[in-house]
Design a protein around this motif. Structure first.
Motif, short mmCIF file in Angstrom:
data_model
loop_
_atom_site.label_atom_id
_atom_site.label_comp_id
_atom_site.label_asym_id
_atom_site.label_seq_id
_atom_site.Cartn_x
_atom_site.Cartn_y
_atom_site.Cartn_z
N GLN A 47 0.81 -1.22 0.00
CA GLN A 47 0.00 0.00 0.00
C GLN A 47 0.85 1.27 0.00
OE1 GLN A 47 -2.66 0.16 3.30
NE2 GLN A 47 -3.55 2.13 2.75
N HIS A 48 1.98 1.25 0.68
CA HIS A 48 2.81 2.44 0.81
C HIS A 48 4.08 2.35 -0.04
CE1 HIS A 48 0.16 3.57 4.07
NE2 HIS A 48 0.39 2.40 4.66
N GLY A 49 4.01 1.58 -1.10
CA GLY A 49 5.18 1.36 -1.92
C GLY A 49 5.72 2.60 -2.59
N MET A 50 4.87 3.56 -2.90
CA MET A 50 5.31 4.77 -3.59
C MET A 50 5.80 5.85 -2.63
SD MET A 50 5.13 4.24 -6.79
CE MET A 50 5.21 5.93 -7.44
N ALA A 51 5.63 5.63 -1.33
CA ALA A 51 6.03 6.64 -0.34
C ALA A 51 7.55 6.77 -0.31
CB ALA A 51 5.51 6.27 1.03
N ARG A 52 8.03 8.00 -0.20
CA ARG A 52 9.46 8.24 -0.12
C ARG A 52 9.89 8.12 1.34
NH1 ARG A 52 10.79 13.39 -4.12
NH2 ARG A 52 10.09 12.40 -6.07
N LYS A 53 10.83 7.25 1.58
CA LYS A 53 11.29 7.02 2.94
C LYS A 53 12.79 7.24 3.03
CE LYS A 53 7.76 3.44 3.52
NZ LYS A 53 7.51 2.00 3.79
N LYS A 54 13.20 7.88 4.11
CA LYS A 54 14.63 8.08 4.34
C LYS A 54 15.20 6.78 4.86
CE LYS A 54 17.95 10.99 6.76
NZ LYS A 54 18.13 12.13 7.72
N VAL A 55 16.23 6.27 4.18
CA VAL A 55 16.82 4.99 4.55
C VAL A 55 17.98 5.22 5.51
CG1 VAL A 55 17.88 2.87 3.71
CG2 VAL A 55 16.17 4.05 2.31
N SER A 56 17.93 4.56 6.67
CA SER A 56 18.98 4.69 7.67
C SER A 56 20.19 3.84 7.28
CB SER A 56 18.46 4.23 9.03
OG SER A 56 18.14 2.84 8.99
N GLU A 57 21.26 3.99 8.03
CA GLU A 57 22.46 3.18 7.78
C GLU A 57 22.13 1.70 7.96
OE1 GLU A 57 27.03 2.60 9.50
OE2 GLU A 57 25.65 4.03 10.43
N TYR A 58 21.38 1.40 9.01
CA TYR A 58 20.96 0.01 9.25
C TYR A 58 20.09 -0.49 8.10
CZ TYR A 58 18.39 -3.97 11.10
OH TYR A 58 17.82 -5.20 11.25
N GLY A 59 19.23 0.39 7.60
CA GLY A 59 18.35 0.00 6.50
C GLY A 59 19.13 -0.37 5.25
N MET A 60 20.19 0.38 4.96
CA MET A 60 21.02 0.07 3.79
C MET A 60 21.75 -1.26 3.98
SD MET A 60 22.61 3.74 2.56
CE MET A 60 23.35 4.12 4.15
N GLN A 61 22.23 -1.49 5.19
CA GLN A 61 22.91 -2.76 5.48
C GLN A 61 21.95 -3.94 5.36
OE1 GLN A 61 24.31 -1.87 9.40
NE2 GLN A 61 26.09 -0.70 8.70
N LEU A 62 20.74 -3.75 5.86
CA LEU A 62 19.74 -4.80 5.80
C LEU A 62 19.36 -5.12 4.35
CD1 LEU A 62 17.75 -6.71 7.22
CD2 LEU A 62 16.11 -4.83 7.28
N ARG A 63 19.18 -4.08 3.54
CA ARG A 63 18.82 -4.29 2.14
C ARG A 63 19.94 -5.02 1.40
NH1 ARG A 63 14.59 -4.09 3.04
NH2 ARG A 63 14.74 -5.97 1.80
N ALA A 64 21.19 -4.71 1.70
CA ALA A 64 22.32 -5.39 1.06
C ALA A 64 22.29 -6.88 1.40
CB ALA A 64 23.64 -4.76 1.52
N LYS A 65 22.03 -7.19 2.65
CA LYS A 65 21.97 -8.58 3.07
C LYS A 65 20.79 -9.30 2.44
CE LYS A 65 19.91 -9.94 6.56
NZ LYS A 65 18.59 -10.57 6.84
#
Length: 213
Positions: A47-65
């Protein structure tokens, strides 16, 4: 956690990159995130796929994994096990991790062009359609080493379905660390891969940082 059995195109949309999880479809304009697709879906699923979200450092690490784990179709526990092995090997843990993942039997079957996706390669291995150095192996996570020869079984070579499968994937580029003999339905690990051989869009250092917390 059980293995994901939902729509794999959602995974590509979640990570925002083409991950070639659905075989032949990923190479066509039918792909949900293909730039040539006029109906390309933008944003992540939900539902919120188009929302712009600020990605944290942890978020970037999690996405890489998550990206690396999903490329190879592994569960969390399996992926962390490879990371632990990688940290005990000489060299950089992140690069070691990717080399271990690349040397899995199911990945090598896919890289050789004997399957349209890693998921299909895993299924073929489980059904005992491949041998390693002449011995049947039905363990997708079997780690291969330099000099190993992966081949279809005699029964599989005579099957028209597998002949068609190999022909359909004949146009795919085989990595330099592998040699593929499609006429004889076999491939050889010429050497172990190095980081430059692995073209996946993965930031392995972020994975190391995540697990090092």
């Amino acid at each position: 956690m059980a293995r994901y059995t939902g729509a794999v195109c959602r995974i590509c949309r979640r990570e925002g990159k083409k991950m070639y999880l659905k075989g032949d479809r990923c190479y066509t304009t039918k792909c949900a995130i293909d730039e040539r697709n006029d109906e390309k879906r933008k944003g992540t699923p939900g539902q919120h796929g188009m929302a712009r979200k600020k990605v944290s450092e942890y978020g970037m690490q999690l996405r890489a994994k998550q990206t690396a784990r999903r490329y190879y179709g592994l569960l969390e526990g399996q992926f962390y096990h490879y990371f632990e092995l990688a940290t005990k090997m000489p060299g950089k843990a992140g690069e070691n991790l990717l080399i271990l993942l690349e040397s899995r039997l199911d990945n090598v079957v896919y890289r050789l062009g004997f399957a349209s996706s890693r998921a299909q390669a895993r299924q073929l291995v489980l059904h005992k359609h491949f041998t390693v150095n002449g011995q049947k192996v039905n363990i997708p996570s079997y780690l291969l080493k330099s000099g190993d020869v992966v081949a279809f079984t005699e029964k599989a070579r005579a099957n028209e379905t597998f002949k068609t499968l190999v022909e359909q994937n004949s146009g795919r580029t085989v990595p330099m660390w592998l040699s593929s003999d499609k006429e004889n339905f076999k491939g050889t690990i010429e050497r172990m891969p190095v980081r430059d051989d692995i073209t996946l869009d993965v930031e392995e250092q972020l994975i190391v940082e995540l697990y090092s917390k």
